[in-house]
Scaffold this motif. Structure first.
Motif, PDB file in Angstrom:
ATOM      1  N   GLU A 101       0.836  -1.203   0.000  1.00 17.26           N
ATOM      2  CA  GLU A 101       0.000   0.000   0.000  1.00 17.26           C
ATOM      3  C   GLU A 101       0.874   1.258   0.000  1.00 17.26           C
ATOM      4  OE1 GLU A 101      -3.687   1.997   2.545  1.00 17.26           O
ATOM      5  OE2 GLU A 101      -2.874   0.077   3.197  1.00 17.26           O
ATOM      6  N   ALA A 102       1.954   1.240   0.736  1.00 17.41           N
ATOM      7  CA  ALA A 102       2.877   2.382   0.770  1.00 17.41           C
ATOM      8  C   ALA A 102       3.488   2.612  -0.603  1.00 17.41           C
ATOM      9  CB  ALA A 102       3.973   2.150   1.812  1.00 17.41           C
ATOM     10  N   ASN A 103       3.838   1.545  -1.294  1.00 16.37           N
ATOM     11  CA  ASN A 103       4.461   1.658  -2.617  1.00 16.37           C
ATOM     12  C   ASN A 103       3.492   2.200  -3.669  1.00 16.37           C
ATOM     13  OD1 ASN A 103       6.922   0.759  -1.666  1.00 16.37           O
ATOM     14  ND2 ASN A 103       6.455  -1.384  -2.114  1.00 16.37           N
ATOM     15  N   ARG A 104       2.198   2.090  -3.437  1.00 19.84           N
ATOM     16  CA  ARG A 104       1.200   2.592  -4.396  1.00 19.84           C
ATOM     17  C   ARG A 104       0.970   4.098  -4.283  1.00 19.84           C
ATOM     18  NH1 ARG A 104      -1.464  -2.437  -3.186  1.00 19.84           N
ATOM     19  NH2 ARG A 104      -2.760  -1.418  -1.629  1.00 19.84           N
ATOM     20  N   ILE A 105       1.477   4.722  -3.247  1.00 20.02           N
ATOM     21  CA  ILE A 105       1.294   6.167  -3.080  1.00 20.02           C
ATOM     22  C   ILE A 105       2.287   6.887  -3.986  1.00 20.02           C
ATOM     23  CG2 ILE A 105       1.434   8.110  -1.466  1.00 20.02           C
ATOM     24  CD1 ILE A 105       0.644   6.151   0.745  1.00 20.02           C
ATOM     25  N   PRO A 106       1.776   7.734  -4.901  1.00 22.00           N
ATOM     26  CA  PRO A 106       2.687   8.456  -5.804  1.00 22.00           C
ATOM     27  C   PRO A 106       3.665   9.329  -5.013  1.00 22.00           C
ATOM     28  CG  PRO A 106       0.404   8.687  -6.531  1.00 22.00           C
ATOM     29  CD  PRO A 106       0.376   8.030  -5.179  1.00 22.00           C
ATOM     30  N   VAL A 107       4.896   9.391  -5.497  1.00 19.05           N
ATOM     31  CA  VAL A 107       5.962  10.122  -4.816  1.00 19.05           C
ATOM     32  C   VAL A 107       5.580  11.578  -4.575  1.00 19.05           C
ATOM     33  CG1 VAL A 107       8.351  10.930  -5.014  1.00 19.05           C
ATOM     34  CG2 VAL A 107       7.758   8.608  -5.698  1.00 19.05           C
ATOM     35  N   GLU A 108       4.952  12.220  -5.551  1.00 17.00           N
ATOM     36  CA  GLU A 108       4.615  13.637  -5.390  1.00 17.00           C
ATOM     37  C   GLU A 108       3.593  13.863  -4.283  1.00 17.00           C
ATOM     38  OE1 GLU A 108       2.150  11.865  -8.676  1.00 17.00           O
ATOM     39  OE2 GLU A 108       4.293  12.005  -8.322  1.00 17.00           O
ATOM     40  N   GLU A 109       2.824  12.843  -3.920  1.00 18.78           N
ATOM     41  CA  GLU A 109       1.836  12.987  -2.854  1.00 18.78           C
ATOM     42  C   GLU A 109       2.420  12.766  -1.465  1.00 18.78           C
ATOM     43  OE1 GLU A 109      -1.776  10.798  -3.358  1.00 18.78           O
ATOM     44  OE2 GLU A 109      -2.093  11.576  -5.372  1.00 18.78           O
ATOM     45  N   ASP A 110       3.538  12.069  -1.379  1.00 23.30           N
ATOM     46  CA  ASP A 110       4.079  11.772  -0.050  1.00 23.30           C
ATOM     47  C   ASP A 110       5.326  12.593   0.276  1.00 23.30           C
ATOM     48  OD1 ASP A 110       6.158  10.552  -1.399  1.00 23.30           O
ATOM     49  OD2 ASP A 110       5.736   8.543  -0.684  1.00 23.30           O
ATOM     50  N   GLU A 111       5.577  13.657  -0.491  1.00 28.22           N
ATOM     51  CA  GLU A 111       6.779  14.464  -0.238  1.00 28.22           C
ATOM     52  C   GLU A 111       6.787  15.113   1.139  1.00 28.22           C
ATOM     53  OE1 GLU A 111       7.131  17.176  -3.498  1.00 28.22           O
ATOM     54  OE2 GLU A 111       8.063  15.673  -4.777  1.00 28.22           O
ATOM     55  N   GLU A 112       5.643  15.596   1.601  1.00 30.14           N
ATOM     56  CA  GLU A 112       5.622  16.263   2.900  1.00 30.14           C
ATOM     57  C   GLU A 112       5.252  15.313   4.026  1.00 30.14           C
ATOM     58  OE1 GLU A 112       1.490  18.518   3.425  1.00 30.14           O
ATOM     59  OE2 GLU A 112       2.482  19.031   1.541  1.00 30.14           O
ATOM     60  N   TRP A 113       4.926  14.089   3.707  1.00 27.70           N
ATOM     61  CA  TRP A 113       4.516  13.093   4.708  1.00 27.70           C
ATOM     62  C   TRP A 113       5.520  11.955   4.752  1.00 27.70           C
ATOM     63  CZ3 TRP A 113       0.049  13.927   7.483  1.00 27.70           C
ATOM     64  CH2 TRP A 113      -0.846  14.879   6.975  1.00 27.70           C
ATOM     65  N   GLU A 114       5.790  11.452   5.933  1.00 26.00           N
ATOM     66  CA  GLU A 114       6.546  10.214   6.091  1.00 26.00           C
ATOM     67  C   GLU A 114       5.514   9.092   6.004  1.00 26.00           C
ATOM     68  OE1 GLU A 114       9.903   9.704   6.616  1.00 26.00           O
ATOM     69  OE2 GLU A 114      10.196  11.858   6.388  1.00 26.00           O
TER      70      GLU A 114
END
Length: 178
Positions: A101-114
């Protein structure tokens, strides 16, 4: 809903996020052995003040803001004397149920979140320890100190400088003879 000033060793991070709970607790250095091995005077470190505030993250994922405050001592890399390191860290986290599930999150969406795999029994001390270690300086040093001089850097006028023999000095001559 808010919980305050209790000692939590584990939390259901999904429940904290969903119910927008705010947890105020402390974590002592004795609960963080890896951190204790990286600092000096660990026996005098006061417990760290911790706040976990549940919220909603991107895509509606469960999230929380982890805030850590405290102080540790390390050795200055220049003068080797103790240096106080203030820990003031606030980190936003998104919680998922699996690595997939973590790998499915696009990089641009998780830039400000760990993005981390959450748990219904998340170990607060382990979570806090990791974040404190990440905030420690690689080379702690005072702003106003200098490296101590080595004895070899200080040659007094009365001291004779002794020249040591160079073990390979005659090698060139020996090679020419052959």
């Amino acid at each position: 809903m808010s919980k305050s000033n209790q000692n939590f060793s584990t939390v259901d991070i999904f429940s904290v996020a969903t119910n927008r709970q705010k947890i105020n607790t402390t974590v002592s250095i004795s609960e963080m052995p890896e951190l204790a091995s990286l600092i000096i005077n660990s026996e005098t470190v006061k417990p760290f003040a911790i706040e976990i505030e549940g919220t909603e993250g991107v895509r509606g994922l469960p999230a929380a803001i982890l805030t850590i405050e405290g102080k540790v001592q390390m050795r200055c890399t220049r003068c080797t004397q103790p240096i106080d390191i203030d820990i003031e860290r606030e980190v936003p986290f998104l919680f998922v149920k699996s690595e997939a599930e973590a790998n499915r999150i696009p990089v641009e969406e998780d830039e400000e979140w760990e993005v981390v795999v959450g748990s219904e029994h998340m170990d607060v001390a382990a979570w806090v320890q990791e974040e404190i270690i990440l905030s420690l300086p690689n080379f702690p040093r005072h702003d106003d100190c200098e490296a101590p001089l080595k004895h070899s850097d200080i040659a007094s006028e009365d001291e004779e400088v002794i020249e040591r023999p160079k073990p390979f000095a005659n090698l060139r001559d020996l090679l020419k003879k052959n």
